[in-house]
Design an enzyme around this catalytic site. Structure first.
Site, PDB file in Angstrom:
ATOM      1  N   CYS A   1       0.832  -1.209   0.000  1.00 34.52           N
ATOM      2  CA  CYS A   1       0.000   0.000   0.000  1.00 34.52           C
ATOM      3  C   CYS A   1       0.866   1.259   0.000  1.00 34.52           C
ATOM      4  O   CYS A   1       1.440   1.599  -1.031  1.00 34.52           O
ATOM      5  CB  CYS A   1      -0.966  -0.048   1.181  1.00 34.52           C
ATOM      6  SG  CYS A   1      -2.379   1.023   0.915  1.00 34.52           S
TER       7      CYS A   1
ATOM      8  N   HIS B   1      -3.384  -5.022   0.992  1.00 35.10           N
ATOM      9  CA  HIS B   1      -2.779  -5.501   2.240  1.00 35.10           C
ATOM     10  C   HIS B   1      -2.884  -7.026   2.301  1.00 35.10           C
ATOM     11  O   HIS B   1      -3.752  -7.566   3.000  1.00 35.10           O
ATOM     12  CB  HIS B   1      -3.493  -4.876   3.447  1.00 35.10           C
ATOM     13  CG  HIS B   1      -3.175  -3.435   3.640  1.00 35.10           C
ATOM     14  ND1 HIS B   1      -1.990  -3.009   4.187  1.00 35.10           N
ATOM     15  CD2 HIS B   1      -3.877  -2.324   3.333  1.00 35.10           C
ATOM     16  CE1 HIS B   1      -1.987  -1.684   4.226  1.00 35.10           C
ATOM     17  NE2 HIS B   1      -3.111  -1.253   3.710  1.00 35.10           N
TER      18      HIS B   1
ATOM     19  N   GLU C   1      -1.227  -9.086   3.832  1.00 38.60           N
ATOM     20  CA  GLU C   1      -0.933  -9.662   5.150  1.00 38.60           C
ATOM     21  C   GLU C   1      -2.187 -10.143   5.868  1.00 38.60           C
ATOM     22  O   GLU C   1      -2.116 -11.050   6.700  1.00 38.60           O
ATOM     23  CB  GLU C   1      -0.167  -8.655   6.025  1.00 38.60           C
ATOM     24  CG  GLU C   1      -0.897  -7.376   6.418  1.00 38.60           C
ATOM     25  CD  GLU C   1      -0.746  -6.226   5.417  1.00 38.60           C
ATOM     26  OE1 GLU C   1      -0.484  -6.506   4.228  1.00 38.60           O
ATOM     27  OE2 GLU C   1      -0.919  -5.050   5.817  1.00 38.60           O
TER      28      GLU C   1
HETATM   29  N1  GLN Z   1      -1.939   6.724   3.212  1.00 42.09           N
HETATM   30  C1  GLN Z   1      -2.075   6.009   1.988  1.00 42.09           C
HETATM   31  C2  GLN Z   1      -3.455   6.173   1.380  1.00 42.09           C
HETATM   32  O1  GLN Z   1      -4.372   6.601   2.009  1.00 42.09           O
HETATM   33  C3  GLN Z   1      -1.734   4.539   2.168  1.00 42.09           C
HETATM   34  C4  GLN Z   1      -2.653   3.844   3.091  1.00 42.09           C
HETATM   35  C5  GLN Z   1      -2.132   2.511   3.549  1.00 42.09           C
HETATM   36  O2  GLN Z   1      -0.939   2.241   3.488  1.00 42.09           O
HETATM   37  N2  GLN Z   1      -3.004   1.673   4.044  1.00 42.09           N
HETATM   38  O3  GLN Z   1      -3.643   5.847   0.237  1.00 42.09           O
END
Ligand code: GLN
Length: 548
Positions: free
Chosen positions: A382, A508, A510
């Site tokens: 992400c 994500h 994970e």
């Molecule tokens: N802050 C970033 C966004 O809002 C990444 C978010 C994250 O890593 N979950 O896109």
């Protein structure tokens, strides 16, 4: 008839209620029962999505896009079932829905009160989980008995037994049996007080699980049984475990699943427990001798709970490869200068995890660039993907000053930008791309090979995306956008052909890793890290041993 187990905690927080509840879930599932789990959280936030990870740890995301308590991650990893938004209810949600009903006029003529309106709403949420295909619902009540906020939840679960019948409910209470410092003797008084507190709310526990450093003697169990009015075999010791995945086996040896099934009248003689695959998993963990060192480059490294699922996913990958994964927590802000880079050289691989806000992002970008140039395996998640794209744009694709508009609104090259429809959003709750989304992987790409599939579903939680305006320029410079949304609008995966493992995903992954089924990307990262460890001995030098 669905049965219910309520797990409460006493004495102090962080005793491991979530792991105890999850372990019980594993045991019941291994007895062939169909189990689901739920967490009731007494805080007023509607969900943990708006809380600081330093305070609350990771936000766990469910397939259907629920932003939930991190204990749900343990539940999913232990019972291997996907949970839902409904699997986590907070005081904030419960009050919001009662207040919405009041405004709609559903209670016209009535004074709306904690009892019965709030307690009814809590009970309704619990009852909803008792779907046809579920034998047992395990409900963990967050917080500690004695907290002010927990009272409506205790009242609701007390009433619940009256509503559904004695034999359909089991109350399990987790306490601590500490050592007294002068004598080294194990003490039962905190357990007694905590049970008294619970009884003050009208709940007599059926099972008491006692956390302790050392095994608890039969004598002590008898004492707790006598003073707290539970049978001796319902006093279960939960001795500190080296590896959390051992806990179900330890609790089974203590007879936890037998006693819970007896209380719930689920103890049919032919229901044999099959723990063989779990035992095999735990055995594999203890046999691992080789070590790989993975750096996690993060902002919240002082609170590893902020990256709980990442840590577990790395461990799972280690179980698969028969290697121990040692995590080196690298504070993102410190990744500059020679020494820090030497620290990266000494690692076998890195993860650049997700996150929000500005701090430390230049460090993540520097780390992404260093590992890209030096062939060090790297998995970006992400925000990690964002930082890897920024590095590539600046340092390979010639876009000087490129950035994510999340951290620099005036950058000349906003290679990462808000996705459509997000501009000007005021409400910070649930305004993200959340939950499972499909991605189409390019045939022949590294990610397609790693997944062994060309369509994958991963869970998301973010507002920003790769800006489609720069995709061609990034691709022309050699970045492969190897997975996209099925309509090809959103970049879901990137990789760098020729690099052993420089891969990132907008999602994500994970959250979907399981101890016996590691996530392919984490399995791939640890595999690549193992290759590096084998090729690269001896290490340059070990920073821990640099003479001062
Ligand atoms: N802050 C970033 C966004 O809002 C990444 C978010 C994250 O890593 N979950 O896109």
């Amino acid at each position: 008839m669905t049965k219910f187990v309520f797990v409460t905690g006493g004495v102090m927080s962080s005793l491991g209620k979530g792991l105890t509840a999850s372990s019980l879930g594993r045991l019941l599932k291994s007895r062939g029962l169909r189990v689901t789990m739920c967490k009731l959280d007494p805080y007023i936030n509607v969900d943990p999505g708006t809380m600081n990870p330093f305070e609350h740890g990771e936000v766990f995301v469910t397939e259907d896009g629920g932003e939930t308590d991190l204990d749900l991650g343990h539940y999913e990893r232990f019972i291997d079932e996907s949970l839902h938004k409904d699997s986590n209810a907070t005081t904030g949600q419960i009050y919001s829905s009662v207040i919405a009903k009041e405004r709609r006029g559903d209670y016209l003529g009535k004074t709306v009160q904690v009892i019965p309106h709030i307690t009814d709403e809590i009970k309704e949420r619990i009852r909803r989980l008792a779907r046809e295909n579920i034998d047992v619902v395990i409900v963990e009540v967050g917080g500690t008995v004695g907290d002010i906020e927990i009272v409506p939840f205790l009242e609701a679960i007390r009433q619940f037994r009256r509503d559904v019948g004695r034999d359909n409910v089991c109350y399990l209470h987790l306490t601590l049996v500490p050592h007294s410092l002068p004598s080294g003797e194990q003490k039962t008084k905190p357990t007694q007080h905590s049970v008294t507190e619970l009884r003050g709310r009208g709940i007599q526990p059926d099972v008491i699980v006692c956390r302790s450093h050392e095994p608890i003697s039969a004598n002590l169990k008898r004492k707790i049984s006598l003073l707290c009015d539970v049978s001796t075999d319902a006093v279960v010791a939960a001795v500190d475990a080296e590896n959390i995945y051992e806990i179900p086996l330890m609790l089974h040896d203590e007879g936890l699943d037998d006693i819970v099934c007896r209380i719930l009248r689920l103890d049919d003689a032919d229901r044999q427990i099959d723990l063989s695959s779990w035992e095999a998993l735990v055995a594999r963990v203890s046999l691992a001798s080789e070590v790989v060192r993975i750096g996690v480059i993060g902002k919240y490294v002082n609170l590893p709970d902020a990256y709980l699922s990442v840590v577990e996913a790395l461990k799972h990958a280690g179980f698969h490869h028969g290697t121990k994964v040692e995590i080196d927590w690298v504070q993102a802000e410190e990744v500059t200068g020679m020494l820090a880079m030497t620290r990266l050289d000494n690692l076998d691989g890195i993860v650049i995890p997700g996150g929000f806000g500005e701090r430390g992002l230049e460090g993540k970008i520097a780390a992404a660039g260093y590992v890209r140039e030096h062939g060090i395996p790297c998995l970006g998640l992400c925000l990690g993907l964002h930082m890897m794209v920024v590095d590539f744009a600046r340092n390979v694709a010639g876009m000087e000053g490129a950035n994510s508009s999340e951290l620099e609104a005036t950058t000349p090259y906003p290679v990462i930008d808000l996705m459509d429809g997000q501009i000007g959003v005021e409400d910070k709750g649930a305004t993200m791309r959340l939950g499972a989304w499909p991605a189409q992987l390019q045939p022949g790409s590294q990610v397609a090979a790693i997944y062994g599939s060309e369509v994958v579903y991963e869970r998301h939680r973010h507002r920003y995306e790769v800006n489609p305006r720069y995709r061609d320029r990034l691709s022309a410079a050699g970045l492969r956008c190897s997975g996209t949304s099925p309509d090809d609008r959103l970049v879901e995966f990137i990789e760098l052909p020729g690099h052993p493992f420089w891969i990132a995903t907008q999602a994500h992954p994970e959250f979907k890793s399981r101890p016996d089924r590691p996530h392919p990307l984490f399995r791939g990262l640890v595999g690549a890290a193992l290759n590096r460890a084998h090729e690269r001995t001896p290490r340059l030098y070990d920073l821990d041993n640099v003479p001062s």
